[in-house]
Design a protein around this motif. Structure first.
Motif, PDB file in Angstrom:
ATOM      1  N   ILE A 103     -14.266  57.968  42.384  1.00  0.00           N
ATOM      2  CA  ILE A 103     -14.434  57.125  43.344  1.00  0.00           C
ATOM      3  C   ILE A 103     -13.310  56.290  43.274  1.00  0.00           C
ATOM      4  N   GLU A 108     -10.751  55.774  46.509  1.00  0.00           N
ATOM      5  CA  GLU A 108     -10.570  54.618  47.069  1.00  0.00           C
ATOM      6  C   GLU A 108      -9.300  54.125  47.036  1.00  0.00           C
ATOM      7  N   ASN A 148     -16.411  48.939  52.480  1.00  0.00           N
ATOM      8  CA  ASN A 148     -15.539  50.122  52.983  1.00  0.00           C
ATOM      9  C   ASN A 148     -16.637  51.549  53.146  1.00  0.00           C
ATOM     10  N   THR A 149     -17.690  51.202  53.446  1.00  0.00           N
ATOM     11  CA  THR A 149     -18.734  52.448  53.272  1.00  0.00           C
ATOM     12  C   THR A 149     -18.592  53.131  54.393  1.00  0.00           C
ATOM     13  N   ILE A 198     -15.129  55.570  53.876  1.00  0.00           N
ATOM     14  CA  ILE A 198     -14.525  56.169  52.639  1.00  0.00           C
ATOM     15  C   ILE A 198     -13.606  57.222  52.672  1.00  0.00           C
ATOM     16  N   ASN A 241      -7.726  52.937  52.804  1.00  0.00           N
ATOM     17  CA  ASN A 241      -7.483  52.620  51.652  1.00  0.00           C
ATOM     18  C   ASN A 241      -7.496  51.000  51.620  1.00  0.00           C
ATOM     19  N   SER A 267     -13.326  47.078  46.736  1.00  0.00           N
ATOM     20  CA  SER A 267     -13.770  47.719  47.602  1.00  0.00           C
ATOM     21  C   SER A 267     -15.144  48.111  47.312  1.00  0.00           C
ATOM     22  N   GLN A 316     -18.553  50.355  48.106  1.00  0.00           N
ATOM     23  CA  GLN A 316     -19.322  51.569  48.463  1.00  0.00           C
ATOM     24  C   GLN A 316     -20.721  51.599  48.296  1.00  0.00           C
ATOM     25  N   LEU A 347     -22.707  54.449  48.187  1.00  0.00           N
ATOM     26  CA  LEU A 347     -22.778  55.858  47.971  1.00  0.00           C
ATOM     27  C   LEU A 347     -23.735  56.641  48.525  1.00  0.00           C
ATOM     28  N   ALA A 381     -21.328  59.931  50.420  1.00  0.00           N
ATOM     29  CA  ALA A 381     -20.931  60.344  49.006  1.00  0.00           C
ATOM     30  C   ALA A 381     -21.909  61.407  48.617  1.00  0.00           C
ATOM     31  N   THR A 384     -14.949  49.152  43.537  1.00  0.00           N
ATOM     32  CA  THR A 384     -13.622  49.501  42.931  1.00  0.00           C
ATOM     33  C   THR A 384     -12.598  48.614  43.192  1.00  0.00           C
TER      34      THR A 384
END
Length: 419
Positions: free
Chosen positions: A90, A94, A204-205, A208, A212, A221, A223, A225, A229, A241
């Protein structure tokens, strides 16, 4: 009926799908073992389950405890080998240096708020954020003495600067917004955060692998997931992240202190889902663009909130900053229709499931007007609105299903007009 893909210009289709295609090779290769010498390895790494970790000596146990900021095996609640492997993948996707995997997307949203804010601090939160993030800010952060101000998602630099206070410590953006899909000017927010001495956190889901955050001024950031993901609607998991040690240490400490780690099975499922994310989303993003452009042609539709289309607020920022688009977008209907009209239409769809979340292989629909909390004016208030997630189904079949529903809406409205 016309295949909606026939409406998509080839250059726009390439623009929307390129990012997914570009990352597919990396997604297949990241975080895997390679054969060495005569030793064979499984394609998929094992999910090791455990709570207690045994050491050869107290000294070795003490050394491991001091390695908590790295992928050290210390205790099950502080991370497992498969979690550490997922975190490394991840972080690379990211564009960061370290990632903390947590039990849900909501945990990923709330962990930075807990890590970087304290009593007496001020937080600027985008008005378009995920509803549970808003509830946490209103019901938990305020209770802990943190002041929260909501800002319009399309606020200018001057608008935001006017809201910054001497105690502003964090700006939380979500781009695009959960229900109204405003694409935000993250580089501008990064500049503003730098001047204010604050951290910029970006959910930033949706983006992804396509956006950046760290290259555009963000510090953190987030997510869910659970969505793209994991990709199969059977896992709840999230990640946070960062790109600097100064941001990593308080985040990691808070995760440990709050017990925010994910189980090995969820990590394993997510790592497996990532292998096909590029291929799934290249197909789903293409179909979503076709359906979105087809919906623009329908008289019942007032506006389509797809970041790749000019009708979406912040489209210019998407065109500038993103390498592709995802398969989730919004639709605002003509205000002549009622919320009840839209509800009846949704209830009659065959190929769209009715449910929360998104990012799986199946198409979903969810109303985004009538029950969403906002402090600032929203495009979803212009008329009845819903959110569509486009899955792996055939685009023509999805458009035909929507056409039947929209035809029914128009027929009901006509009957009301003659009644």
């Amino acid at each position: 009926m016309t295949d909606p893909m026939a409406l998509v210009p080839p250059d726009l289709l390439e623009r929307v799908t390129r990012g997914w295609r570009d990352m597919s090779t990396r997604l297949v290769q990241l975080g895997r073992d390679r054969p060495e010498g005569d030793r064979g390895v499984f394609v998929n790494p094992a999910a090791e389950r455990g709570s207690t970790v045994l050491f050869s000596s107290l000294e070795a146990m003490d050394r491991a405890g001091h390695g908590r900021y790295g992928p050290e095996l210390i205790y099950g609640a502080m991370g497992s080998p498969i979690q550490h492997r997922l975190e490394a993948v991840i972080a690379e996707i990211e564009g960061g240096t370290q990632a903390q995997v947590v039990p849900s997307g909501l945990a990923a949203c709330t962990l930075p708020l807990l890590a970087y804010l304290g009593a007496g601090d001020h937080c600027l939160l985008s008005d378009s954020v995920y509803g549970p993030t808003r509830r946490f800010a209103d019901r938990v952060l305020r209770r802990f003495g943190v002041e929260v101000t909501y800002f319009p998602p399309m606020a200018t630099e001057g608008d935001l600067q006017a809201l910054v206070q001497p105690n502003t410590r964090l700006i939380f953006a979500e781009s695009p917004g959960s229900h109204s899909f405003e694409v935000q000017d993250i580089p501008m927010m990064g500049r503003l955060a730098a001047r204010a001495g604050a951290r910029l956190v970006v959910d930033n889901t949706w983006g992804i692998g396509l956006f950046n955050p760290f290259a555009h001024g963000a510090h953190v950031s987030v997510q869910a997931l659970t969505k793209y993901a994991a990709g199969h609607s059977d896992t709840i998991i999230g990640a946070v992240t960062v790109a600097s040690d100064a941001d990593w240490r308080p985040l990691r400490d808070t995760a440990i202190q709050a017990g925010q780690t994910a189980g090995p099975d969820d990590c394993w499922l997510t790592l497996r889902g990532l292998r096909t994310m590029g291929a799934r989303q290249e197909r789903q993003a293409a179909t979503a663009l076709g359906v979105a452009m087809w919906l623009q042609s329908r008289p019942e539709v007032s506006r389509v909130l797809h970041p790749a289309l000019p009708s979406c607020p912040g489209h210019e920022y998407w065109a500038r900053d993103f390498s592709g688009a995802s398969s989730l977008f919004g639709v605002v209907f003509d205000p002549a229709f009622t919320q009840a009209d839209m509800t009846a239409m949704i209830d009659g769809l065959s190929h769209f499931g009715i449910g929360a979340s998104w990012g799986g292989y199946e198409s979903l629909v969810l109303p985004t007007s009538g029950g969403i909390s906002r402090s600032c004016p929203s495009v979803t208030a212009e008329g009845p609105a819903c959110r569509l997630h486009i899955g792996l189904e055939d685009g023509a079949a999805l458009a035909a299903d929507l056409a039947r529903g929209l035809d029914g809406m128009s027929a009901a409205r006509a009957v009301r007009g003659t009644g």
